[in-house]
Design a protein around this motif. Structure first.
Motif, PDB file in Angstrom:
ATOM      1  N   ASN A  57      -8.951  -6.852   3.364  1.00 37.65           N
ATOM      2  CA  ASN A  57      -7.892  -6.922   2.790  1.00 37.65           C
ATOM      3  C   ASN A  57      -8.241  -6.784   1.222  1.00 37.65           C
ATOM      4  O   ASN A  57      -7.444  -6.564   0.466  1.00 37.65           O
ATOM      5  CB  ASN A  57      -7.383  -8.240   3.126  1.00 37.65           C
ATOM      6  CG  ASN A  57      -6.553  -8.036   4.370  1.00 37.65           C
ATOM      7  OD1 ASN A  57      -6.007  -7.284   4.854  1.00 37.65           O
ATOM      8  ND2 ASN A  57      -6.695  -9.103   5.024  1.00 37.65           N
TER       9      ASN A  57
ATOM     10  N   ASP B 136      -1.090  -1.541   9.053  1.00 41.33           N
ATOM     11  CA  ASP B 136      -0.114  -2.605   8.846  1.00 41.33           C
ATOM     12  C   ASP B 136       0.411  -2.536   7.337  1.00 41.33           C
ATOM     13  O   ASP B 136       1.808  -2.834   7.210  1.00 41.33           O
ATOM     14  CB  ASP B 136      -1.200  -3.944   8.524  1.00 41.33           C
ATOM     15  CG  ASP B 136      -1.686  -4.102  10.028  1.00 41.33           C
ATOM     16  OD1 ASP B 136      -1.254  -3.844  10.945  1.00 41.33           O
ATOM     17  OD2 ASP B 136      -2.783  -4.995  10.192  1.00 41.33           O
ATOM     18  N   TYR B 137      -0.094  -1.809   6.314  1.00 37.27           N
ATOM     19  CA  TYR B 137       0.478  -1.619   5.243  1.00 37.27           C
ATOM     20  C   TYR B 137       1.067  -0.264   5.015  1.00 37.27           C
ATOM     21  O   TYR B 137       1.042   0.214   3.760  1.00 37.27           O
ATOM     22  CB  TYR B 137      -0.604  -2.028   4.076  1.00 37.27           C
ATOM     23  CG  TYR B 137      -1.149  -3.362   4.072  1.00 37.27           C
ATOM     24  CD1 TYR B 137      -0.616  -4.469   3.344  1.00 37.27           C
ATOM     25  CD2 TYR B 137      -2.250  -3.785   5.039  1.00 37.27           C
ATOM     26  CE1 TYR B 137      -1.151  -5.499   3.486  1.00 37.27           C
ATOM     27  CE2 TYR B 137      -2.774  -5.028   5.125  1.00 37.27           C
ATOM     28  CZ  TYR B 137      -2.250  -5.869   4.214  1.00 37.27           C
ATOM     29  OH  TYR B 137      -2.748  -7.081   4.181  1.00 37.27           O
ATOM     30  N   ILE B 140       3.937  -0.264   2.446  1.00 41.68           N
ATOM     31  CA  ILE B 140       3.551  -0.446   0.914  1.00 41.68           C
ATOM     32  C   ILE B 140       2.962   0.798   0.482  1.00 41.68           C
ATOM     33  O   ILE B 140       3.146   1.062  -0.910  1.00 41.68           O
ATOM     34  CB  ILE B 140       2.589  -1.871   0.750  1.00 41.68           C
ATOM     35  CG1 ILE B 140       3.404  -2.949   1.611  1.00 41.68           C
ATOM     36  CG2 ILE B 140       2.415  -2.013  -0.531  1.00 41.68           C
ATOM     37  CD1 ILE B 140       2.485  -4.211   1.342  1.00 41.68           C
TER      38      ILE B 140
END
Lengths: 100, 166
Positions: A57, B136-137, B140
């Protein structure tokens, strides 16, 4: 192996030098350069902490920050060019007066 | 490995220090490129290859190119960016240095309390980052592309000449 301490110390040193550039220069362009240096220090901290915990992340946040930085630089440099065309200077002490 | 890390961090700090004391805009932009490249060396050493590549490609390839183009457009020869070393500005600098050092002490306290420091870095591979980024992103990523388009339109409208309309 590289300790996490050195990376933290390096990041804080870069951040403080960027703040120093931002406050000591009266040129608008060099103030932008100081902003970029401060952003670079934050990115280094993100990458170091992401790699320390073996987490992906950190790099994803890096990609998003770099995208927003590109947009910011684009808009701010175009504003700088407009300021320079109108006032023929980049001195921040002269530009800060909105109306003479 | 540690030697290369110290060498690249030394070049980073020296190039940022030269930005303060040099009086040329073009040289300061080139020194900024040097500092970003040495940051990318640190990223490669830490094992995050994607961040290192992006640092080289986007930061020192695209963003710094914009800086150099702006310097070429401005082409100001006067020495209008003299450093004024007031006591007040030094006081402000030390205030911010104090704040950032407090931040540093806070982080080191947290790390010392909770973590083992001699743990080694593990490499975060590109494939994992790409998988997370486009699963997941995903929303964005689309939003960031819209942000870039928006900045292009804004910069176009700022630099438009309105003399022809009136």
């Amino acid at each position: 192996m590289i300790s996490i301490f050195y990376c933290f110390i390096l990041s804080v040193l870069i951040f403080s030098l960027g703040v120093f550039i931002f406050f000591i220069k009266n040129n608008l362009f060099l103030m932008l350069i100081g902003l970029e240096i401060m952003l670079n220090a934050c990115l280094l901290l993100f990458i170091v902490s992401g790699n320390y915990w073996n987490d992906a992340n950190g790099q994803i946040i890096y990609i998003f920050i770099i995208t927003s930085s590109a947009a910011e630089v684009c808009v701010s440099l175009s504003l700088l060019l407009k300021f320079y065309k109108i006032n023929n200077t980049l001195n921040i002490n002269l530009l800060s007066e909105l109306k003479k | 490995m540690q030697f290369i890390f110290f060498l690249s961090s030394l070049t980073l700090l020296i190039s940022i220090l030269f930005i303060i004391f040099i009086n040329d805009l073009l040289y300061s932009a080139l020194l900024l490129i040097v500092s970003f490249l040495s940051t990318s060396i640190i990223f490669f050493l830490l094992g995050s290859c994607l961040a290192g590549f992006l640092q080289v490609i986007i930061y020192s390839g695209a963003i710094l190119l914009l800086f150099v183009f702006i310097i070429m457009i401005i082409n100001k020869k006067d020495n209008f960016f003299i450093i004024d070393l007031d006591i007040k500005k030094f006081f402000e600098f030390f205030l911010f240095f104090l704040i950032s050092s407090i931040f540093f002490v806070d982080i080191t306290y947290l790390v010392l309390k909770h973590l083992n420091i001699t743990q080694f870095y593990k490499e975060v591979d590109m494939k994992r980052v790409g998988k997370i980024l486009f699963s997941d992103y995903f929303f964005i990523v689309e939003l960031s592309s819209m942000l870039l388009l928006e900045s292009l339109i804004i910069s176009f409208y700022i630099n438009k000449d309105y003399k022809d309309i009136k």
